[in-house]
Every structure is written in structure tokens, then in C-alpha cells.
Scaffold this motif. Structure first.
Motif, mmCIF file in Angstrom:
data_model
loop_
_atom_site.group_PDB
_atom_site.id
_atom_site.type_symbol
_atom_site.label_atom_id
_atom_site.label_comp_id
_atom_site.label_asym_id
_atom_site.label_seq_id
_atom_site.Cartn_x
_atom_site.Cartn_y
_atom_site.Cartn_z
ATOM 1 N N ARG A 1 6.661 4.749 1.557
ATOM 2 C CA ARG A 1 5.541 5.108 2.428
ATOM 3 C C ARG A 1 5.196 3.985 3.386
ATOM 4 O O ARG A 1 4.717 4.234 4.496
ATOM 5 C CB ARG A 1 4.336 5.459 1.565
ATOM 6 C CG ARG A 1 4.540 6.710 0.716
ATOM 7 C CD ARG A 1 3.272 7.085 -0.018
ATOM 8 N NE ARG A 1 3.465 8.300 -0.784
ATOM 9 C CZ ARG A 1 2.508 8.868 -1.519
ATOM 10 N NH1 ARG A 1 1.299 8.296 -1.592
ATOM 11 N NH2 ARG A 1 2.763 9.978 -2.177
ATOM 12 N N THR A 2 5.440 2.766 2.976
ATOM 13 C CA THR A 2 5.165 1.638 3.877
ATOM 14 C C THR A 2 6.045 1.720 5.116
ATOM 15 O O THR A 2 5.590 1.481 6.242
ATOM 16 C CB THR A 2 5.411 0.309 3.150
ATOM 17 O OG1 THR A 2 4.599 0.247 1.975
ATOM 18 C CG2 THR A 2 5.083 -0.855 4.058
ATOM 19 N N ARG B 1 4.730 4.279 7.413
ATOM 20 C CA ARG B 1 3.550 3.785 8.139
ATOM 21 C C ARG B 1 3.978 2.897 9.300
ATOM 22 O O ARG B 1 3.386 2.950 10.385
ATOM 23 C CB ARG B 1 2.626 3.039 7.180
ATOM 24 C CG ARG B 1 1.811 3.950 6.272
ATOM 25 C CD ARG B 1 0.632 3.204 5.666
ATOM 26 N NE ARG B 1 1.078 2.126 4.787
ATOM 27 C CZ ARG B 1 1.267 2.269 3.471
ATOM 28 N NH1 ARG B 1 1.072 3.445 2.904
ATOM 29 N NH2 ARG B 1 1.647 1.246 2.728
ATOM 30 N N TRP B 2 4.984 2.066 9.075
ATOM 31 C CA TRP B 2 5.479 1.218 10.159
ATOM 32 C C TRP B 2 6.037 2.065 11.303
ATOM 33 O O TRP B 2 5.823 1.773 12.489
ATOM 34 C CB TRP B 2 6.554 0.257 9.642
ATOM 35 C CG TRP B 2 5.996 -0.993 9.052
ATOM 36 C CD1 TRP B 2 5.847 -1.286 7.737
ATOM 37 C CD2 TRP B 2 5.506 -2.121 9.779
ATOM 38 N NE1 TRP B 2 5.293 -2.529 7.568
ATOM 39 C CE2 TRP B 2 5.075 -3.072 8.819
ATOM 40 C CE3 TRP B 2 5.385 -2.436 11.123
ATOM 41 C CZ2 TRP B 2 4.534 -4.308 9.168
ATOM 42 C CZ3 TRP B 2 4.848 -3.668 11.482
ATOM 43 C CH2 TRP B 2 4.436 -4.582 10.513
ATOM 44 N N PHE C 1 3.201 3.477 13.155
ATOM 45 C CA PHE C 1 2.568 2.427 13.954
ATOM 46 C C PHE C 1 3.339 2.214 15.261
ATOM 47 O O PHE C 1 2.761 2.125 16.350
ATOM 48 C CB PHE C 1 2.526 1.140 13.137
ATOM 49 C CG PHE C 1 1.986 -0.047 13.878
ATOM 50 C CD1 PHE C 1 0.642 -0.132 14.206
ATOM 51 C CD2 PHE C 1 2.836 -1.069 14.257
ATOM 52 C CE1 PHE C 1 0.149 -1.222 14.892
ATOM 53 C CE2 PHE C 1 2.356 -2.170 14.942
ATOM 54 C CZ PHE C 1 1.007 -2.252 15.271
#
Length: 263
Positions: free
Chosen positions: A75-76, A79-80, A83
Motif C-alpha cells: 500500500r505504501t 500511495r507513492w 502522490f
């Protein structure tokens, strides 16, 4: 990244060229030059953001994963990605809004045009007709526009044969010239001088030679130029220059179907 940097350096070097639009000398060209530099900066910023995110993704991937093929729920990383997409979207929407505002601002002059000039493109030269409420003051020249400094001038564009494109980089943007149709643009120069124009739409074998000159004069000099006898300006039979042309040059240097007296 290196190619973008080299492109920006090359673009900045175009300001000293006769056809470089970055060395603007009019409100229109100034707005276009600012937009061009701004869009270049935005494009570089987007590339930097994407490049940084790509490097981060590769670095994290090498640390977090081995060669085993296993399902990954990162999930990180998502998110990146979100972004990066969000930042790029903001840049691109800003570019679109800036472009639309610039186009709107240069579509009409700040004050009404006091002078109207017809420019007719044809293979391979430019006919320039100066309009006046007094028919005796109307005349036609070839391959040169003469305008007063600091005054918006309406330019009525059309073509007699194929599609041409009217472009004076240091004074304004491009506009196509289409047969049987009149497109309207305007020019305004901030300083006295000579500025080169060029057809920027391929129109035939002599396209590269289809250039013209815009001469910007002070207002008194422009009025004096306009007040010359129309016969001398357009090239009448009493003009010694025309007599010399007819005797020495007209046998070879005429446009087929056009009498030399037209010049």
C-alpha cells in the motif's frame, strides 16, 4: 534529464536568432515567450518528480523483495504512485489554464486597432495592402509591412492558392492563411526596428524563401512614409526605380501572370 537540460539551453540560444521568439518586442510575443519558458519549466518539474519516484521505487524494491515470486500488497507503493500522479496532474492542469489565459489575453488588443492591413499569401511572395478611408491613400507593397511603433495594427490574412502561415516571432504568434477565408490577427511593436517574418506552413518548393520584413517606424516617420504619393510608393511609371527594373530586370525577375508594374 540531460536531454531536457540541453533542449532548454538550445532554446535560450534562439533568442538571438531573427526567428527566435524569446527576445520579444511586443505584448503578444512577450506573453508567448513567458508561456513557452513556463511550460518548459513545468515539463522539467514533472520529469524530475517522475524520475525521483522511479528511483525511490527501484531502491525500495531492491530492499524489500528477493527473487522469489510472491504476491505483494504494497500500500505504501500505491500511495507513492498516487502522490506522483497528483503532483503531475496539478502541474498539467496549471499548464492548461495558463495556456488558455494567455491565448485569451492575446486574442484582442488592449485598445482598438487604428490601422488595418491586408496580407495575401501566394506562391511565393506576400502582397500587403494598406487600407484607408481615403481610397487615394490605399496602395499595395510586396514582402514588407510598415507599421508605427506602439500602435496595435489589425492584420487581415488570406491566401490565393494554398495554405500559408503568417509568423513574426518577435512581434506575435502564428496564424494560418486559408484560401477563400480571412483570419484576423494583430501586431504591436514596442520599439523601432526591422523584424523578420516567415511562412511557417510548407507551401511548395520555394517555401524556405517565402520570408518578409516588418519595418517599425516612429509615428511621425510612419505618417511621413504613408503620406508619400501613392504612385511613388506602389511603383508608378514615373518612378525611376520602376523604369530601371523594367529595363534591366523585368525580363527574368517577374512573377508569371503578374505585370511588373504591380510592384
Amino acid at each position: 534529464m540531460a536531454s531536457l537540460f540541453l533542449f532548454t539551453v538550445a532554446l535560450s540560444g534562439c533568442s538571438g536568432s531573427p526567428l527566435g521568439y524569446l527576445d520579444a518586442t511586443s505584448p503578444i510575443a512577450g506573453a508567448i515567450a513567458s508561456l513557452g519558458l513556463g511550460l518548459t519549466a513545468i515539463s522539467i518539474a514533472v520529469c524530475i518528480v517522475v524520475g525521483v519516484l522511479l528511483v525511490v521505487a527501484l531502491w525500495r524494491g531492491r530492499r524489500a523483495h528477493d527473487l522469489a515470486i510472491t504476491p505483494v500488497n504494497d500500500r505504501t507503493a500505491i500511495r507513492w504512485i498516487g502522490f506522483g500522479v497528483a503532483i503531475s496532474t496539478v502541474f498539467l492542469v496549471g499548464s492548461a489554464v495558463w495556456t488558455l489565459l494567455t491565448v485569451s489575453s492575446i486574442s484582442q488588443p488592449a485598445q482598438a486597432s487604428a490601422l488595418s492591413i491586408d496580407v495575401i499569401g501566394q506562391e511565393w511572395w506576400w502582397a500587403v495592402k494598406y487600407r484607408s478611408s481615403n481610397p487615394a491613400r490605399e496602395f499595395i507593397t510586396a514582402n514588407q509591412l510598415v507599421i508605427p511603433v506602439g500602435v496595435p495594427v489589425q492584420i487581415n490574412l488570406t491566401s490565393k492558392d494554398v495554405i500559408h502561415s503568417f509568423w513574426v516571432p518577435k512581434l506575435g504568434g502564428k496564424m494560418d492563411m486559408i484560401p477563400s477565408r480571412t483570419n484576423v490577427t494583430w501586431l504591436q511593436a514596442d520599439k523601432v526596428g526591422d523584424f523578420r517574418g516567415q511562412c511557417s506552413e510548407f507551401c511548395g518548393l520555394q517555401h524556405a524563401n517565402m520570408a518578409f520584413n516588418v519595418r517599425v517606424l516612429s509615428k511621425p516617420d510612419f505618417e511621413a512614409w504613408w503620406d508619400r504619393p501613392a504612385s511613388a510608393t506602389a511603383g508608378s511609371g514615373d518612378d525611376p526605380r520602376l523604369k530601371t527594373f523594367l529595363v534591366r530586370c523585368a525580363a527574368c525577375h517577374t512573377i508569371r501572370g503578374t505585370p511588373p508594374e504591380a510592384f
